[in-house]
Scaffold this active site. Structure first.
Site, short mmCIF file in Angstrom:
data_model
loop_
_atom_site.label_atom_id
_atom_site.label_comp_id
_atom_site.label_asym_id
_atom_site.label_seq_id
_atom_site.Cartn_x
_atom_site.Cartn_y
_atom_site.Cartn_z
N ASP A 244 38.02 44.30 32.09
CA ASP A 244 38.13 45.12 33.30
C ASP A 244 36.95 46.09 33.44
O ASP A 244 36.20 46.33 32.47
CB ASP A 244 39.46 45.89 33.25
CG ASP A 244 40.09 46.07 34.61
OD1 ASP A 244 39.35 46.06 35.61
OD2 ASP A 244 41.33 46.22 34.68
N ASP B 22 43.62 43.22 43.11
CA ASP B 22 44.81 43.82 42.49
C ASP B 22 46.05 43.63 43.33
O ASP B 22 47.14 44.01 42.89
CB ASP B 22 44.58 45.32 42.25
CG ASP B 22 44.03 45.58 40.87
OD1 ASP B 22 43.93 44.63 40.07
OD2 ASP B 22 43.68 46.74 40.57
C1 GLA Z 1 42.94 47.56 36.85
C2 GLA Z 1 43.18 46.07 36.99
C3 GLA Z 1 44.65 45.78 36.92
C4 GLA Z 1 45.20 46.28 35.61
C5 GLA Z 1 44.87 47.74 35.45
C6 GLA Z 1 45.21 48.24 34.06
O1 GLA Z 1 43.45 48.26 37.94
O2 GLA Z 1 42.61 45.62 38.17
O3 GLA Z 1 44.89 44.40 37.05
O4 GLA Z 1 44.65 45.54 34.55
O5 GLA Z 1 43.50 48.01 35.65
O6 GLA Z 1 44.96 49.59 33.91
#
Ligand code: GLA
Length: 721
Positions: A464, A522
């Site tokens: 990420d 997301d």
């Molecule tokens: C980001 C990612 C999510 C998740 C969160 C975890 O927002 O896009 O999918 O993994 O971090 O903190």
């Protein structure tokens, strides 16, 4: 074939053809080579014809202009009379004047590699007065993708301060409609169209990552181009840092498309004897609209040697199921539920490392939290493996929380630490960036990831990156990120990587070369997802695009969606689940099991086929699908985004089939039938199948079921000859 021309002069016109596209490069004389043509295939042309073509491309000299025809070279500059954005800028601090670079042709090499079908031209450009040499490489791949990049080398005795080194190509005057993308968190890849007048239309990204509003793929086309129609010329920079992309037109010169890394003042200072290489600029042409572009780009990406398995396993990701609440027995129940429906990979998301109880702390402390996990991750991984799945883990290696042991013990490892005091550092999601350009920080994070992958049987990392950089050098950070990924892949070649950046804020071909999946967005809301996947998929093949079945009420929008709409949306990509399955009803679990079974059966088609879209006359109704490369099977989704405009919606016209073959069309069930608003279905659907030629299916089509809003109906299409 390989041709070497003596330095300083060449007499050749280079002609490259591949997969319906071609370029003509005039390298005659001592000037910077000119791209006489890039676009559709011009058919067989011999050197005399090519010479005539190149000669006839010389324009008239208009009044009130330079006293020679204005030609756009591959490195356009003021010294050639080009008053548009130049291809290169830079200076030496002691020189009196900047921007006066003027190049002549050095050596040139033309290689036609029959093994990979790549046609490549490389040449050197010299500015002896400025002691600067530019090397240009141009490739036409077997799939017809044109790649271009420059490298600048400093042959002087003082540093050369590079301002920009960009790749610029001409497109025909009729390419006046620009399509690019913008977006927000959970709303990535929103298309926007602009008509190019005279002037510079330019997008600049300074996020230190492409960002949610990434222009992504920039397309110039004939007015009104669609998925199936129109001529289109597109560009993309294979780079994950700052960049700019533009189209420009003036009363004096041709229309151009340009792209390059956006460099901050002083960011790239090339020492004597050293060089800077621009990222690859990717260009693609199609005379069959956006689908033609996607076909070319997807085929090329699928040929990359860096690509690993193309068959994407079904994932269960724990994020929206448990968030930071990591409790072994809860997770074990989720493992059981996942295994029962047919999941193949269990991914433990954020929350597993020391002190990570929420998103305000602990990034950088990449040790398994001893309180939540007294025996480490072993019990969970053993459970996952015993259930027949493999294991994935979330990491965010480029980040550091101010509230972390790492930040406390190494405050100097924070990006921008040298130039900004702590009060000047902007946090974003309560976090800062680790300076990967700092060798100690780099080695530490590489060592930590290596140790985790060595200690645990981890098959997959969800990698990420949840903020813009806003400090330090985006160039140095991006170079170091690539180095980190490359080093890790070399040490752990079987570990697959998913790239995530607050959803889809870092989806580019620089990253795609190093990862196996991208987290598209997301949002798991299928209504948002339909659009996000549709447009991200113009560049990225579907097998890379992570899409998850979420809970009935989407966590990001609060919108409720039917199970069928959620299943039918997540099917087209690298499918997974992000929902607390222990809360699902037996009927829902049965539907999910059927869906996963269908996904596994359709996967060879979905992950290797040609992506197609019908141009819709009603924006509420979309038809998209995937057709196998040999056009013997296809799966289509008719999607109702909203209520139709008419009680008799347009026929489903199935694109991409072989016009001459006969096909059987059948509704396909993947767990949950769509809700309709019809008193009776069209008779062909009552009969549950029909057979027609590809021509009839594409030109006349079939009457659709009248879907209620936010529903998807799936069709399987099989050649019967
Ligand atoms: C980001 C990612 C999510 C998740 C969160 C975890 O927002 O896009 O999918 O993994 O971090 O903190």
């Amino acid at each position: 074939m390989s041709t070497h021309a003596p330095a300083g002069r060449s007499s050749l016109i280079h002609y490259g053809r591949a997969a319906g596209t071609s370029f003509v490069l005039d390298t005659r004389g001592s000037g910077v080579p000119l791209l006489v043509h890039w676009g559709g295939d011009l058919g067989p042309l011999d050197q005399p014809q090519l010479h005539r073509l190149a000669n006839s491309a010389v324009p008239a000299i208009p009044p009130s202009s330079i006293d020679q025809p204005l030609r756009l070279s591959l490195l356009p500059a003021l010294g050639e009379g080009w008053t548009g954005r130049p291809g290169i800028t830079g200076f030496r601090s002691e020189a009196k004047r900047s921007g006066a670079l003027r190049f002549t042709l050095g050596g040139i090499e033309f290689v036609e590699s029959s093994s990979q079908g790549i046609i490549s031209v490389a040449f050197e450009l010299l500015d002896t007065a400025a002691a600067v040499v530019v090397t240009t490489e141009l490739h036409l791949t077997a799939e017809g993708v044109l790649r271009l990049r420059h490298r600048v080398e400093n042959r002087g005795e003082t540093a050369f301060e590079l301002g920009a080194l960009d790749m610029i190509v001409p497109v025909p005057d009729r390419a006046r409609e620009i399509l690019d993308f913008t977006g927000l968190w959970t709303h990535e890849r929103r298309p926007q169209r602009t008509t190019l007048g005279h002037g510079l239309w330019s997008r600049e990204c300074r996020h230190g990552r492409p960002g949610h509003d990434d222009p992504f793929l920039t397309v110039a086309g004939t007015p009104g181009f669609g998925f199936r129609t129109g001529e289109v010329w597109a560009t993309h920079l294979a780079w994950s840092g700052d960049k700019r992309v533009w189209a420009e037109s003036s009363p004096l010169g041709p229309v151009v498309l340009g792209v390059g890394e956006l460099l901050a003042p002083g960011e790239v200072s090339v020492p004597p004897g050293d060089s800077y290489t621009a990222p690859w600029a990717v260009f693609a042409y199609s005379d069959q609209g956006l689908d033609g572009l996607s076909h070319r780009l997807h085929s090329w990406i699928r040929s990359w040697p860096s690509r690993r398995s193309a068959v994407r396993p079904v994932v269960l990701n724990t994020w929206e199921a448990v968030y930071f609440d990591h409790d072994l027995s809860t997770l074990e129940r989720l493992v059981d539920a996942a295994a029962r429906v047919g999941v193949e990979r269990f991914v433990l998301d954020d929350g597993w490392f020391t002190g990570r109880s929420d998103d305000r702390r602990a990034l950088g402390d990449w040790f398994v939290d001893a309180r939540a996990w007294p025996s480490g991750l072993h019990p969970l991984i053993e459970k996952v493996q015993a259930a027949g799945m493999d294991f994935g883990l979330w990491v965010e290696p480029e980040m550091v929380s101010p509230d972390s042991e790492l930040a406390r013990s190494h405050p100097d490892w924070v990006l921008g630490a040298d130039s900004l005091g702590p009060p000047g550092r902007l946090t974003w999601r309560h976090q800062l960036v680790l300076d990967l350009g700092n060798p100690a920080a780099f080695n530490w994070i590489l060592g930590r990831l290596d140790a985790l992958l060595t200690e645990y049987p981890i098959n997959y990392l969800k990698w990420d990156h949840n903020r813009d950089l806003l400090a330090g050098s985006a160039h140095a950070q991006t170079v170091a990120l690539y180095r980190l990924l490359d080093a890790l892949r070399a040490r752990h070649p079987r570990v697959e990587i998913e790239s995530c950046a607050s959803g889809g804020a870092r989806i580019d071909l620089g990253m795609l070369e190093r990862v196996d999946r991208v987290w598209t967005s997301d949002t798991n809301d299928p209504l948002e997802r339909q659009q996000i996947q549709r447009f991200t998929g113009v560049l990225v093949p579907p097998e890379y695009l992570g899409g998850h079945l979420g809970a009935p009420v989407a966590h990001t929008t609060g919108r409720t969606a039917s199970l069928g709409f959620r299943l039918g949306t997540a099917l087209f990509g690298s499918a997974g689940i992000e929902w607390d399955l222990t809360q699902a009803s037996p009927a829902e679990l049965a539907a999910i099991t059927e869906w996963i079974g269908q996904y596994k059966a359709l996967r060879p088609l979905l992950h290797a086929g040609v992506v197609v879209h019908a141009d819709a006359s009603d924006p509420a109704l979309e038809l998209h699908g995937v057709v196998s490369p040999d056009r013997s099977v296809a799966v289509f989704a008719a999607v109702a985004l909203a209520a139709p405009r008419s009680a008799l919606p347009a026929a489903l016209r199935f694109p991409g089939l072989d016009p001459a073959r006969m096909y059987r069309v059948r509704p396909l069930s993947v767990g949950s039938a769509p809700r309709t608003i019809q008193d009776a279905p069209p008779p062909w659907l009552e009969n549950a199948e029909t057979t027609f030629s590809g021509t009839v299916l594409a030109r006349v089509g079939l009457p659709p079921a009248l879907l209620a809003p936010e529903q998807v109906a799936l069709y399987s299409v099989t050649a019967v000859d």
